[in-house]
Write a protein that holds these residues in place. Structure first.
Motif, mmCIF file in Angstrom:
data_model
loop_
_atom_site.group_PDB
_atom_site.id
_atom_site.type_symbol
_atom_site.label_atom_id
_atom_site.label_comp_id
_atom_site.label_asym_id
_atom_site.label_seq_id
_atom_site.Cartn_x
_atom_site.Cartn_y
_atom_site.Cartn_z
ATOM 1 N N LEU A 61 0.872 -1.449 0.043
ATOM 2 C CA LEU A 61 -0.269 -0.190 0.043
ATOM 3 C C LEU A 61 1.004 1.174 -0.094
ATOM 4 O O LEU A 61 1.841 1.416 0.878
ATOM 5 N N TRP A 62 0.654 2.289 -0.701
ATOM 6 C CA TRP A 62 1.508 3.472 -1.016
ATOM 7 C C TRP A 62 0.377 4.359 -1.382
ATOM 8 O O TRP A 62 -0.522 4.415 -1.913
ATOM 9 N N PHE A 63 0.458 5.665 -0.758
ATOM 10 C CA PHE A 63 -0.025 6.910 -1.266
ATOM 11 C C PHE A 63 0.826 8.384 -1.069
ATOM 12 O O PHE A 63 1.734 7.933 -0.340
ATOM 13 N N GLU A 64 0.308 9.357 -1.535
ATOM 14 C CA GLU A 64 1.115 10.418 -1.465
ATOM 15 C C GLU A 64 0.082 11.382 -0.298
ATOM 16 O O GLU A 64 -0.924 11.613 -0.416
ATOM 17 N N LEU A 65 0.874 11.943 0.483
ATOM 18 C CA LEU A 65 0.413 12.636 1.494
ATOM 19 C C LEU A 65 -0.050 14.049 1.027
ATOM 20 O O LEU A 65 0.857 14.542 0.258
ATOM 21 N N PRO A 66 -1.043 14.456 1.471
ATOM 22 C CA PRO A 66 -1.611 15.966 0.990
ATOM 23 C C PRO A 66 -0.245 17.097 1.616
ATOM 24 O O PRO A 66 0.060 16.656 2.619
ATOM 25 N N PRO A 67 -0.174 18.067 0.804
ATOM 26 C CA PRO A 67 0.711 19.036 1.455
ATOM 27 C C PRO A 67 0.398 19.680 2.983
ATOM 28 O O PRO A 67 -0.836 19.596 3.245
ATOM 29 N N GLY A 68 1.291 19.732 3.597
ATOM 30 C CA GLY A 68 1.021 20.108 4.941
ATOM 31 C C GLY A 68 0.962 18.917 6.088
ATOM 32 O O GLY A 68 0.918 19.337 7.222
ATOM 33 N N PHE A 69 0.697 17.714 5.510
ATOM 34 C CA PHE A 69 0.377 16.609 6.442
ATOM 35 C C PHE A 69 1.717 15.916 7.102
ATOM 36 O O PHE A 69 2.539 15.791 6.216
ATOM 37 N N THR A 70 1.866 15.775 8.095
ATOM 38 C CA THR A 70 3.035 14.928 8.648
ATOM 39 C C THR A 70 2.431 13.574 9.384
ATOM 40 O O THR A 70 1.432 13.608 10.301
ATOM 41 N N ARG A 71 3.241 12.706 8.966
ATOM 42 C CA ARG A 71 2.929 11.393 9.491
ATOM 43 C C ARG A 71 3.550 11.084 10.914
ATOM 44 O O ARG A 71 4.641 11.715 11.392
ATOM 45 N N PHE A 72 2.625 10.509 11.711
ATOM 46 C CA PHE A 72 3.082 9.986 13.108
ATOM 47 C C PHE A 72 3.675 8.952 13.039
ATOM 48 O O PHE A 72 3.389 7.813 12.278
ATOM 49 N N ASP A 73 4.856 8.704 13.831
ATOM 50 C CA ASP A 73 5.520 7.406 14.184
ATOM 51 C C ASP A 73 4.636 6.673 15.054
ATOM 52 O O ASP A 73 4.720 6.896 16.198
ATOM 53 N N LEU A 74 3.742 5.572 14.742
ATOM 54 C CA LEU A 74 3.028 4.768 15.611
ATOM 55 C C LEU A 74 3.611 4.336 16.713
ATOM 56 O O LEU A 74 3.068 3.520 17.814
ATOM 57 N N LEU A 75 4.989 3.700 16.486
ATOM 58 C CA LEU A 75 5.766 3.081 17.428
ATOM 59 C C LEU A 75 6.511 3.957 18.586
ATOM 60 O O LEU A 75 7.259 3.632 19.291
ATOM 61 N N GLU A 76 6.316 5.244 18.086
ATOM 62 C CA GLU A 76 7.267 6.230 18.790
ATOM 63 C C GLU A 76 6.603 6.301 20.371
ATOM 64 O O GLU A 76 5.375 6.007 20.802
ATOM 65 N N ASP A 77 7.497 6.550 21.310
ATOM 66 C CA ASP A 77 6.956 6.857 22.891
ATOM 67 C C ASP A 77 6.026 7.911 22.777
ATOM 68 O O ASP A 77 6.282 8.890 22.378
ATOM 69 N N PRO A 78 4.948 7.691 23.435
ATOM 70 C CA PRO A 78 3.972 8.607 23.424
ATOM 71 C C PRO A 78 4.329 9.931 24.278
ATOM 72 O O PRO A 78 3.984 11.065 23.557
ATOM 73 N N GLU A 79 5.159 10.083 25.124
ATOM 74 C CA GLU A 79 5.639 11.133 25.918
ATOM 75 C C GLU A 79 6.343 12.072 24.937
ATOM 76 O O GLU A 79 6.301 13.173 24.882
ATOM 77 N N GLU A 80 7.389 11.347 24.209
ATOM 78 C CA GLU A 80 8.223 12.129 23.212
ATOM 79 C C GLU A 80 7.340 12.843 22.141
ATOM 80 O O GLU A 80 7.605 13.898 21.757
ATOM 81 N N ARG A 81 6.623 11.988 21.578
ATOM 82 C CA ARG A 81 5.347 12.523 20.767
ATOM 83 C C ARG A 81 4.681 13.487 21.177
ATOM 84 O O ARG A 81 4.589 14.814 20.585
ATOM 85 N N MET A 82 4.186 13.575 22.255
ATOM 86 C CA MET A 82 3.461 14.838 22.804
ATOM 87 C C MET A 82 4.189 15.859 23.118
ATOM 88 O O MET A 82 3.756 17.159 22.944
ATOM 89 N N LEU A 83 5.416 15.686 23.534
ATOM 90 C CA LEU A 83 6.299 16.919 23.621
ATOM 91 C C LEU A 83 6.827 17.673 22.303
ATOM 92 O O LEU A 83 6.543 18.812 22.272
#
Length: 142
Positions: free
Chosen positions: A25-47
Motif C-alpha cells: 500500500l502506498w499513497f502520497e500525503l496531501p501538502p502540510g500533513f505530517t506522518r506520526f510514528d505509531l511506534l514512537e514513545d507517546p511522551e516524546e511525541r506529545m512533547l
C-alpha cells in the motif's frame, strides 16, 4: 508531496504463517500533513506536538487550551492505534483569515479474517455498484 509506503509484503498471519498475498500500500500525503510514528514513545511525541502547536497560537490560547489540544490529539492517535491503524498523519494550519484548520488522515487495513461477523462485504459492494450504475444510466435534468 511525500510518498508513504506501508509495505505489507511479508506480514505474519494470526497462526504465525507468513502472509504473502497481502498487497503493498502506498499513497502520497496531501501538502502540510505530517506522518506520526505509531511506534514512537507517546511522551516524546506529545512533547514534539506541544512544540509544534505553540507557534500556531502565538498568545491566542492559554497554556491549558494548548495542553488540551495535545492531550486530545494523543488520545485520538492512541484510539486509532488500538483500532489497528497502519498510518496516521495530521495537518494543523493557520488560515489566511486567522482561523485554525485541522485535518487527520488515518489508514486502517481491514483484513478478511477480522471485523464484525455479520458484515456482508460482497453484498455491500454489489449494492454500491448497482446504485452507481443506476445513477450513471439515469439522465440528470439541468
Amino acid at each position: 508531496m511525500a510518498t508513504t509506503d506501508l509495505g505489507y509484503a511479508a506480514t505474519v498471519s494470526a497462526d504465525g504463517r507468513a502472509a504473502t498475498d497481502v498487497p503493498d500500500l502506498w499513497f502520497e500525503l496531501p501538502p502540510g500533513f505530517t506522518r506520526f510514528d505509531l511506534l514512537e514513545d507517546p511522551e516524546e511525541r506529545m512533547l514534539r506536538m506541544a512544540e509544534a502547536v505553540d507557534p500556531l497560537f502565538a498568545g491566542a490560547a492559554t497554556p491549558l487550551q494548548k495542553f488540551s489540544l495535545v492531550i486530545s490529539g494523543e488520545y485520538a492517535l492512541q484510539t486509532a492505534i488500538a483500532a489497528g491503524a497502519e498510518h496516521v498523519s495530521a495537518c494543523l494550519l493557520r488560515m489566511p483569515d486567522g482561523e485554525l484548520s485541522q485535518g487527520t488522515l488515518s489508514v486502517l487495513i481491514e483484513r478478511p479474517d477480522v471485523g464484525p461477523r455479520g458484515q456482508d462485504r460482497q453484498g455491500s459492494a454489489k449494492r454500491t455498484a448497482l446504485q452507481w450504475r443506476r445513477q450513471i444510466r439515469t439522465p440528470r435534468s439541468p
